[in-house]
Structure formats: structure tokens, C-alpha cells
Design an enzyme around this catalytic site. Structure first.
Site, short mmCIF file in Angstrom:
data_model
loop_
_atom_site.label_atom_id
_atom_site.label_comp_id
_atom_site.label_asym_id
_atom_site.label_seq_id
_atom_site.Cartn_x
_atom_site.Cartn_y
_atom_site.Cartn_z
N ASP A 1 0.37 5.07 -0.28
CA ASP A 1 -0.37 6.18 0.22
C ASP A 1 0.33 7.48 -0.76
O ASP A 1 1.33 7.68 -1.17
CB ASP A 1 -0.37 6.66 1.42
CG ASP A 1 -1.46 5.99 2.42
OD1 ASP A 1 -2.18 5.51 2.46
OD2 ASP A 1 -0.33 5.60 3.60
N ASP B 1 -8.18 1.28 1.81
CA ASP B 1 -7.21 1.96 3.69
C ASP B 1 -8.17 2.89 3.38
O ASP B 1 -7.59 4.20 4.08
CB ASP B 1 -5.64 1.87 3.26
CG ASP B 1 -5.36 3.31 4.91
OD1 ASP B 1 -6.46 2.92 5.62
OD2 ASP B 1 -4.19 3.75 4.22
N HIS C 1 1.01 -1.46 -0.04
CA HIS C 1 0.01 -0.08 -0.03
C HIS C 1 1.00 0.90 0.00
O HIS C 1 1.57 1.30 0.97
CB HIS C 1 -0.58 -0.10 1.41
CG HIS C 1 -2.25 1.18 1.49
ND1 HIS C 1 -2.77 1.32 0.54
CD2 HIS C 1 -1.87 2.13 1.99
CE1 HIS C 1 -3.76 2.37 0.51
NE2 HIS C 1 -3.24 3.03 2.01
N HIS D 1 -7.25 9.44 -0.72
CA HIS D 1 -8.13 9.31 1.20
C HIS D 1 -6.80 9.58 2.11
O HIS D 1 -7.23 9.76 2.97
CB HIS D 1 -8.32 7.70 0.96
CG HIS D 1 -7.07 6.85 1.19
ND1 HIS D 1 -6.28 6.11 -0.29
CD2 HIS D 1 -5.61 6.56 1.86
CE1 HIS D 1 -5.62 4.89 0.73
NE2 HIS D 1 -5.21 5.56 1.96
ZN LIG Z 1 -3.67 5.12 3.05
#
Ligand SMILES: [Zn+2]
Length: 1065
Positions: free
Chosen positions: A262, A372, A260, A577
Site C-alpha cells: 500500500d 485491493d 501488495h 486506494h
Molecule cells: Zn491495498
């Protein structure tokens, strides 16, 4: 001769094995201490420090200075490039040789001009394999570069992870050497750790646990770390144990490599580009070494970055995608927030994402991947289905603070009834490490045991990137089928979901939104980002509509497809997000504000260009074009620039609050004048000439009266608004029925402050206990003054000291013919851990309130009966919310807010927060926003709350046209039913040069309805299509008298492809 069997003590036996593999204790004599053999320093180390993120070719040209292990470098966000000259000793022929590198910060190894591996201590990647087995003839000297970013996997917080970055942080290189790696020791360590995991995880009641422990103990007995020739006996013991198979009923875990990343969070966007390279190049290496290893990779934007910055790496990813090892997933441009983006923006996430995946990897994604994100809109199932997606994966609802979500595998049914198969990996994580503990948890915590026998297991360091390691892969491979544990397969999302589909007859259904009972502060944090998002969604809507109309009417008009794609992608990027949610650092917020500014300025230029093209060839006077971008006729007051004054783009100018000392308030009254204009649906009207400004009849003008007690009444014949001398709303009456909307004895427009100290996630969370700290902000009598005295518009205004540091001023505006009263608000906000809201106690009783969401609305309770009810003490909404009882209701509209709540009869809009992590400056300073209050008879649907909220958000545009403006009004589209909203008009993606439009319409009332879509455009053919603009083979629509008949079910969204006739020459 073997020693005689001995009585074994559980704990000492366990700890004996633990010490044998410990990286801390007894490493002088244990197995761990033998992982690396001989070592030698690198020949030469030199470095070059730069504040820039330079491309490799440029960096290696720079002046490198001698460096050594122990050197410090920095500060935060800089980059230190190391040149590593090394020579492998000849004596190491036949051995596996590693470069061991330990430094703070995230490193990337470059070899022969290409990135080859990430090196990050936090991600357990501290050695780079120079050779699996050094051959006699192999070159033994080479030069590597290590590019070290001055930030960790999770940024550079000063103290706790989410603290604001420390700009002065320094970094250190603590190891740079060559060493012989003992692969056989590594394998034994993996086995022993797994055996320990089973012994501990299965527990003392379990037979298999003892078998694992005794096997491990026997391995320690036979294994002499100093004598590698003893290892095979130990290996054989392990293999015998792990080869003991489980039964047919074993649960199957689908282990998917994942990382993951970001897209921006505790580091800026530009660092993410490098995070992708560091993480994925390591994945490439793992895929090369482990042909059965499969990696799921989401977010088209990140792949697009790697394509342009690391073309060599990108080509390798495409190669592994062909082999089925690198699997693009998700279908979206970024992993966006699941609550705040508009319906159209959500569609565009998939449109941009799926088209990218198709173009670059030959196929679209079949699952939506959003592990997430902080909650999931009830419209997502429909959007997914119309974007070619039937499967959904997340795990975030495991973060629920109050209620534990009842499923891990289920059907998720959306607002319109669309269903997708949803799976939450039961280990409740997207960053597993392959431990026995996690594998056991995946089975034990699965809420759908007995319904399905398959689960996902996402492994690899995540959030800041990093990804899987070889050790994780080794662990999972070893657990492929062992009695006592679930079966573990290195699997793909496709295999996972097809296995789950095999059990679909057993699965339960969850209807409606997936509400995350945490992070509810993200609906409000960073008000400027939220405002930028809302405004830019509007601008792109307007640009697409006007450009489409210009395309239809003018042969010469070039539809700005490329520019619009750029601008959309920029908007979508910021819907990530941790950006639109406001949970990012200051650096990211500043970048987001630049992106919004870019969309505003380029968007406004495109609007003017399209307006000019739309009017070309029209007879009539030069000047202004009044444009209505909404699909219904509007009669509204618009502030027009005076002849010779500056042309105004929407929204209409607001009073200069700073200059309110000027008598009468509105300082720019000279520059503009409000006028009542009527503009047809999705069309334009000529600007009113001075003589046409006056006639208001049959409408009643607005009356403004100030009483001797200082209170002010505004009345437009539809609603009558009374404010007390401090600006609070004491009465709001629907004139025709005399019905009062404000609760008896209560006041509306009441600002309230709350203490807002969450438990940890500062920018993210507002806790239920903040409600216990409510403090009304009381104003001073005598501050309320009349602004505009009536006619087409009446205004009154006041100032309010919120606290010693923060103040607010507000203009309350009532227009002729308008069913709602607007509150233009300016706040100077300087607080710490406070939450500002505004409340409206309504004279309405209902157990549920209605909130707008993407392409529709839903109800939430106004009471706290159950834990599920009170966990929703702070919720999100888009442009409106409504509290109605039979026959009457009160709606609250807004132009850039998302946080809200309705409890009992009190409607609250969340305005501003003041968290300090991870951005200590967030929301400090000046803010401007508007909300509006609309009392209504009947239902909110019949009363027109939805078009009112659209009007507030999409003001009429007064666009300058260089040539003559048209003399007559014109409408391109209209819809016969008020239940159906024509949301989007754009050029079709598939025909960038062609004359094809795509329309998106949705049913907004929650009803089955048939309607007619009228158009004045030269349409040749009309056909239904999906959100990816692919024709529905059975979707041809007959065109009758420039009308198309459409049928909708509640909250259904339909897309329509219109092929236009060839352009008039
Ligand atoms: Zn995230």
C-alpha cells in the site's frame, strides 16, 4: 528389519506427523528442532537511533553505541541502525551459514553499501544467508548493517491492526546470532507439511489423502532427526509420492510471486519507499536462487521511488525484468481507487504509468492490476482498452458482504461496450503462502469451473509489503504436477491470460460497474481529502487548458510540461486506494493535505502566468480577464473584486460565517460585487466595466421575500424556492410550468444524523443497519434571515445546531438566470460514529436514479427488491445525480461529495462521517462545501443538468493580467452538440517542445451522435489517437472551415491530436 504393518488411526497418525514438524512441541527431538545446528553470537553489536529516515551513507557515519540482544529502541516511526560485526567459526567450513535476526519492526540488511535482504518476523524472514556453503578460502569476518524501522509490516496500531498508531511504541531485538542451517531438514519439512496439507485438505473420503498420510507416516518412521544419513530415504519416499502425476484434465494454477505494498496506509509515504526496498531486494535474492520464479510488480510510483533512493537495487530489477522474471504490471502510476478519481485522472494514471514502464522497462503493461481496490467504475474497460490493456486482475469483490460474485474468469463490458478479459484469483487473496489448502481452494471456489481450466495464485506477504519467501517457492515447485492436486506452474501474467484467452469462447460477460458491497463509507470519510481531490482535478484541468491556449497563441510561451507532470503525479499519488478513500492514518492525511496545497498554490501561479501570456499584445484596459474553461458559452453571476481590491481566483468568495452577527450577513460585500457576465466557450471575455454591470434585461432579477412567519422565498423567474423559518425547503417550483419538485407534505434540505458503527473496518464501512437510526436534525424557527436582497443574486441564510457539539450554517443562493439553487454550507463537526446526510424527498416516481461516473452516468435502483439492490444502499457518484420520471426530474449537484443514495423518492447526499480508526481525528473540525438543487422539465440530458454540474465545479475565473486585458471576447473551441463534452485540452506528451495539442471529448448523454468541433486555433493537422496519444493510422480528420466532424457512440471517449501551425513570430 521393517516393522510389520500396523492398523493406523487417522487422527493419531496425522498428529504424529504434525508433532514431528511442530515449531512448538517436542522441538528437543523432532525434525523442526534440527533446522538449525551449531550457533554462535555475533562478535559485536552496536546501534544508532534516529528520528530520521537517513540514507545509508549518512547513517553509517553516525556514532554507534554498544548494543546487545534484548535492547529496546523506539519510539514509533524512528529508525535504529545496527552495526553487526561477525566472524564465522572455521569449523563451519562446508556448511550453509545464516545470520539469524529477530526484532520487532521491519529490518533491511546492508552489505558493502547495498541493501541485500529484508528481515521481518511478521513476513517470516528472520535469517539472512551469509553463505550457501562456506569455502576454505572464504573470508569469515564481515560487517553488516541492519536498518530497523520502528513500525511493523502493518504500521504501529495500538491494539487492533487498524487502530490509530501508538506513538510511544517500543521495539526490541530478540536474536542476533550466526547458525548452521540444515537445508536437507528444510526440504523434508516442506515435504511433510505438504503431505499433511493433502491428507487434511483432501479428507478421509479420498484415496490420495491416505496415500499422503501414509507416506508422511513412513517418512517419520525412517527419519531420525539426529542422524542426517537417514534423511535421503525419507526424501526418496516423498519424491516418489510427489512424482506420481495427475491426468490431462488437471486444473492449472499459475503461481505468481507478488507483494501488495500500500503506497500509504497505516504508515506514511516515506516509509513505503523503504518497504519497497525491503520487499524487492528480497525478491531479487529469490529470483537469483530460483530462475523459474516470476514476480509481478505494480505501481510505477514505487519503482520511481526505488530508482531515486536505491539505484543499485533498481538496476538489478531492470536486469531481472530483461530476463522476464521481474514483471512490471498494472500500467498505472499507483493502484488508485476505482470509484472516486475523475475520468481524466484515471486516464492519467495509465498515461503516467505506461510511459514510465515503457521508458524504464522497454515495454508497456498488458494487464490492469488492481487487486485491493474498493469497487471498479463501469468506464474502466474503455479506459483500459484505449491505454493498450486488454486484461484485468483483481480479487476484491470476494469481500462482498451480501452477494457472492458469480465469476472468477469473465468478460467485463463497460459503459460504452468495451470489453476486457477479467480474472479474479479464485483463492480470493493476493497474499497466498503456497499451502495445499490454498491450492485446493483455488480449484474448489472457482466459479467458472468447466469454462476454463486455469487460475491465478498470487503468493507473498502483502499490504505492508514483505513478499514471497523461499519456503513458499519450494512448496509451489514441489506441487508442479502431483496426482490429487491441480498442476502448479510458476508463471507470468502473460502466460496466465493467454491460457485464459484460449477458453474465451466459453466465458460469460458481466456488464457495468463492479460494485463492492463493502467499504461504502470510503465515499465520504475524510471530506477534506475528497475536496482537495476534486479541487485539484479542476485546477489541473484549467491550467492545462489555459496553457494550451497560450501555447497556440504565443510563440514565446513555454508550456509548463515538467511542472504539470509533477503536479499530476502528486494528484495521482493521492488517489491511491487508501488515501483518497480516507482509510489512512492521520500522518498520511496530513501529507495529502500538503500535497493538495502544493497543487493549489503552484497551479494558481501557472494559471496566472498562462492568462498573462494569452493576453500579451492585446489592446485594451489593464485589469481582469474573465475565463471560461468549459466547452460551452456561459452567462453567470460572478463575484468580481472591486477596483483596487484583492484579485480573486475561483471559487468566488463566500460569506464569512463567523461574522454573521453583522447585520445582513455577508461581511465582505464591501470587497466584491456580483456581476452578470457572458463568456464564450473555452475562451475569455473582458471584465465588465462598472457601467456594464447593470443591464439584466431580458432576464428577470432575483426577488427575495421574507414572510411574517419567517419563511423566505427566492424567485428568479426560472425557479421559486421557499424555505421554512428553520431553513428547510418546503417548496421548489419550476416557474414556467408551475411544477412542484418537493414531495407533498415533505421538506427538503433536511439534515439527518445516523448512528454509524460498523462491524470492524471503521473508516471504510457504513452498514445497512445505520439506516434504522435516522434522526432528523430540527432547527429553531426564527433563524432564517435574508442576506443579499436580490437583483443579480438573492441569498438567505440560517444556522442549525446539529448536536450539542456540532453546528452548521448555510447560505442559500439563487442567481439571475440560473436553473439551480445553491446551498453553501459550513459545518463545525465534532462527533463520534455519526453520519450526517442531507435529504430531498422529490415529487418524482421512478424505479431507478441516475448517477454521474467517469465520462458518463449509470442507473441504479431506487428500491430494495433483491439482495443486489439493497446491497447498494450507499453508492458513489461524481458531480450530479438525478431522479427523473417522464417529462420531469430533480437533480442534486455537488462540488466535492461522492457518497449518495436514492431510495424511493428521497435523494440523499452523504456529507460527513466520524469514524475513529485508523485516524482518530478524521473529519473533526470545520468543513465547507456546496450542493445545488435543479428541478427540470424533460430529461436531465435535454435540461442541461450535466453542464450545470460542470458550472458548479468549474467557476468562471477572474484572472489578473499585468498588461492590458483584451477588449473583445474570444473562444478557442466549441462543440456543436450538447451531448459531447470537450473535457481536456493539453499539450501532447510526445512533443514536449512542440506545438501539438491533445483533446479529449466524450459523449455524455448516452447516445449516438455526430457533431462538429470548431476551433479558432491555427490547426494544421488533426488525427484521432488513443489515450496514450498514439496516432490512429486511419484516424486523420479533414479540417473544413476550422471545423472537424466527429462521430460518437454512447459514452465513447475520443482523443484527438491537433498539430498546430508554426507560431506567429
Ligand atoms: Zn491495498
Amino acid at each position: 528389519m521393517a516393522a510389520a504393518p500396523a492398523l493406523k488411526h487417522w487422527r493419531t497418525t496425522l498428529e504424529r506427523v504434525e508433532k514431528f514438524v511442530s515449531p512448538l512441541y517436542f522441538t528437543d527431538c523432532n525434525l523442526r528442532g534440527r533446522l538449525f545446528g551449531d550457533s554462535c553470537p555475533v562478535v559485536e553489536l552496536s546501534s544508532f537511533l534516529t528520528p530520521e529516515r537517513l540514507p545509508y551513507q549518512e547513517a553509517v557515519q553516525q556514532n554507534f553505541r554498544p548494543a546487545q540482544v534484548g535492547d529496546s529502541f523506539g519510539p514509533t516511526w524512528w529508525t535504529c541502525w545496527f552495526r553487526v560485526e561477525l566472524t564465522i567459526p572455521e569449523a563451519w567450513v562446508g556448511q550453509e551459514v545464516h545470520l539469524r535476526w529477530e526484532s520487532d519492526g521491519e529490518g533491511l540488511v546492508w552489505r558493502d553499501g547495498e541493501p541485500v535482504q529484508g528481515l521481518t518476523k511478521e513476513g517470516e524472514k528472520t535469517s539472512y544467508v551469509l553463505t550457501d556453503k562456506l569455502g576454505e578460502e572464504d573470508p569469515r569476518s564481515l560487517t553488516l548493517y541492519v536498518e530497523v524501522a520502528c513500525n511493523g509490516l502493518l504500521g504501529a496500531g495500538k491494539g487492533p491492526m487498524i487502530a490509530a498508531p501508538d506513538p510511544e511504541k517500543m521495539f526490541q531485538v530478540s536474536r542476533a546470532e550466526l547458525a548452521v542451517f540444515h537445508r536437507d531438514v528444510h526440504k523434508l519439512l516442506v515435504d511433510l507439511e505438504l503431505l499433511l496439507g493433502m491428507a487434511k485438505g483432501l479428507g478421509e473420503d479420498n484415496q490420495r489423502s491416505y496415500q499422503a498420510l501414509y507416506t508422511a507416516n513412513q517418512m517419520v518412521n525412517v527419519c531420525d532427526p539426529a542422524q542426517p544419513e537417514t534423511f535421503p530415504v525419507a526424501q526418496a519416499l516423498a519424491s516418489k509420492f510427489f512424482g506420481q502425476r495427475g491426468g490431462e484434465s488437471q486444473h492449472t494454477i499459475h503461481a505468481l510471486g507478488h507483494c501488495h505494498i500500500d503506497t500509504a496506509w497505516l504508515w506514511p509515504f516515506k516509509e513505503t519507499v523503504r518497504k519497497c526496498a525491503r520487499s524487492w531486494v528480497t525478491v531479487v535474492q529469490l529470483m537469483e536462487r530460483n530462475p523459474e520464479f516470476i514476480f509481478a510488480c505494480s505501481q510505477a510510483q514505487q519503482l520511481a521511488w526505488v530508482k531515486s533512493h536505491y539505484p543499485g537495487l533498481y538496476a538489478r530489477l531492470q536486469e531481472f525484468a530483461c530476463r522476464g522474471q521481474f514483471v512490471p504490471v498494472g500500467g498505472t502510476w499507483v493502484e488508485m481507487d476505482g470509484n472516486l478519481p475523475s475520468g481524466e485522472a484515471m486516464v492519467r494514471q495509465f498515461l503516467q504509468g505506461q510511459n514510465f514502464f515503457l521508458q524504464e522497462f522497454g515495454k508497456m503493461c498488458s494487464e490492469f492490476w488492481l487487486p485491493d481496490t474498493f469497487g471498479y467504475s463501469a468506464q474502466l474497460p474503455q479506459i483500459m482498452r484505449s491505454c493498450g490493456i486488454r486484461h484485468f486482475l483483481t480479487q476484491k469483490l470476494s469481500w462482498n458482504l451480501v452477494n457472492s460474485f458469480p465469476h472468477h474468469t469473465f468478460f467485463w463490458e463497460g459503459l460504452d461496450g468495451s470489453r476486457v478479459l477479467a480474472h479474479f484469483p479464485p483463492g480470493d487473496s493476493y497474499g497466498m503462502q503456497g499451502s495445499v489448502e490454498e491450492v485446493l481452494k483455488t480449484v474448489a471456489k472457482n466459479r467458472d469451473k468447466g469454462r476454463t481450466n486455469h487460475s491465478a495464485f498470487l503468493f507473498g506477504f502483502g499490504d505492508g509489503g514483505g513478499g514471497p519467501t523461499q519456503t513458499m517457492v519450494d512448496r509451489l515447485k514441489r506441487l508442479c504436477n502431483t496426482d490429487g492436486l491441480p498442476r502448479v506452474q510458476l508463471s507470468s501474467p502473460e502466460r496466465l491470460f493467454s491460457a485464459l484467452e484460449g477458453h474465451s469462447g466459453q466465458l460469460c460477460t458481466w456488464v457495468g460497474e463492479l460494485f463492492l458491497e463493502l467499504h461504502n463509507g470510503t465515499y465520504t470519510t475524510h471530506a477534506q481529502i475528497k475536496k482537495g481531490n476534486r479541487e485539484c482535478e479542476r485546477i489541473l484541468h484549467d491550467v492545462e487548458l489555459l496553457s494550451s491556449l497560450a501555447l497556440a497563441r504565443s510563440a514565446q510561451f513555454p508550456y509548463p510540461a515538467t511542472q504539470l507532470q509533477d503536479l499530476w503525479r502528486l494528484l495521482l499519488l493521492n488517489q491511491f486506494h487508501d488515501v483518497v478513500t480516507g482509510s489512512c492514518i492521520q500522518l498520511v492525511a496530513e501529507e495529502a493535505m500538503c500535497h493538495y496545497e502544493d497543487i493549489r498554490s503552484r497551479g494558481n501561479t501557472l494559471l496566472i502566468t498562462a492568462a498573462a501570456a494569452l493576453c500579451s499584445g492585446e489592446p485594451g484596459p489593464e485589469g481582469l480577464l474573465i475565463v471560461n474553461t468549459l466547452p460551452w458559452k456561459r452567462t453567470e453571476v460572478l463575484t468580481l473584486p472591486r477596483p483596487g481590491g484583492a484579485h480573486c481566483l475561483a471559487p468566488p468568495p463566500r460569506p464569512e460565517y463567523g461574522s454573521w452577527k453583522v447585520e445582513g450577513g455577508c461581511a465582505d460585500a464591501q470587497a466584491s460585487s456580483p456581476a452578470l457576465v457572458t463568456v464564450p466557450s473555452m475562451g475569455y471575455a473582458p471584465a465588465p466595466t462598472p457601467t456594464s454591470l447593470q443591464p439584466l434585461l431580458p432576464q428577470q432579477p432575483v426577488f427575495v421575500v421574507q414572510e411574517t412567519d419567517g419563511s423566505v422565498t427566492l424567485d428568479n423567474g426560472i425557479i421559486r424556492v421557499r424555505l421554512d423559518p428553520t431553513g428547510r425547503l418546503t417548496s421548489l417550483v419550476l416557474v414556467a410550468s408551475g411544477r412542484e419538485a418537493i414531495a407533498e407534505g415533505a421538506v427538503g434540505n433536511q439534515f439527518v444524523l445516523f448512528d454509524d458503527v460498523p462491524l470492524y473496518w471503521d473508516a471504510w464501512d457504513v452498514m445497512d443497519y445505520h439506516l434504522e437510526t435516522r434522526k432528523p436534525v430540527l432547527g429553531q424557527a426564527g433563524t432564517l434571515a435574508v442576506g443579499t436582497e436580490g437583483g443579480v443574486r438573492g441569498t438567505t441564510w440560517f444556522q442549525l445546531q446539529i448536536s450539542p457539539n456540532s453546528r452548521l450554517s448555510q447560505e442559500v443562493v439563487l442567481d439571475v438566470g440560473c436553473p439551480y439553487v445553491r446551498f453553501h454550507t459550513e459545518v463545525h463537526w465534532h462527533e463520534a460514529h455519526k453520519f450526517l446526510k442531507v435529504e430531498f424527498p422529490a415529487r418524482v416516481r421512478s424505479p431507478q436514479a441516475t448517477f454521474e461516473v467517469q465520462f458518463g452516468h449509470l442507473q441504479r435502483p431506487t428500491h430494495y427488491n433483491t439482495s443486489w439492490d439493497w446491497a447498494r444502499f450507499e453508492v458513489w457518484a461524481h458531480r450530479w445525480m438525478d431522479l427523473s420520471e417522464h417529462g420531469f426530474g430533480l437533480a442534486l449537484l455537488n462540488d466535492c461529495k461522492y457518497g449518495a443514495s436514492v431510495r424511493g423518492g428521497v435523494i440523499s447526499l452523504s456529507l460527513l462521517r466520524a469514524p475513529k480508526s485508523p485516524d482518530a481525528t478524521v473529519d473533526m473540525g470545520r468543513h465547507e462545501f456546496t450542493y445545488a438543487l435543479m428541478p427540470h422539465n424533460g430529461s436531465f440530458q435535454d435540461a442541461g443538468v450535466i453542464p450545470a454540474a460542470y458550472s458548479l465545479n468549474f467557476p468562471l475565473l477572474a484572472l489578473p493580467v499585468p498588461g492590458p486585458a483584451p477588449a473583445a471576447s474570444w473562444s478557442a473551441f466549441s462543440v456543436s452538440s450538447p451531448a459531447v463534452v470537450l473535457e481536456t485540452v493539453k499539450q501532447a506528451e510526445t512533443s514536449l517542445q512542440g506545438r501539438k495539442l491533445v483533446l479529449r471529448l466524450y459523449e455524455a448523454h448516452g447516445s449516438h451522435v455526430d457533431c462538429w468541433l470548431h476551433t479558432s486555433l491555427p490547426v494544421q493537422e488533426a488525427v484521432l489517437c488513443d489515450f496514450l496519444e498514439r496516432r490512429d493510422p486511419a484516424g486523420r480528420l479533414p479540417l473544413q472551415d476550422r471545423r472537424l466532424k466527429l462521430s460518437f457512440s454512447p459514452f465513447q471517449v475520443q482523443s484527438l491530436l491537433l498539430v498546430l501551425q508554426p507560431a506567429p513570430s
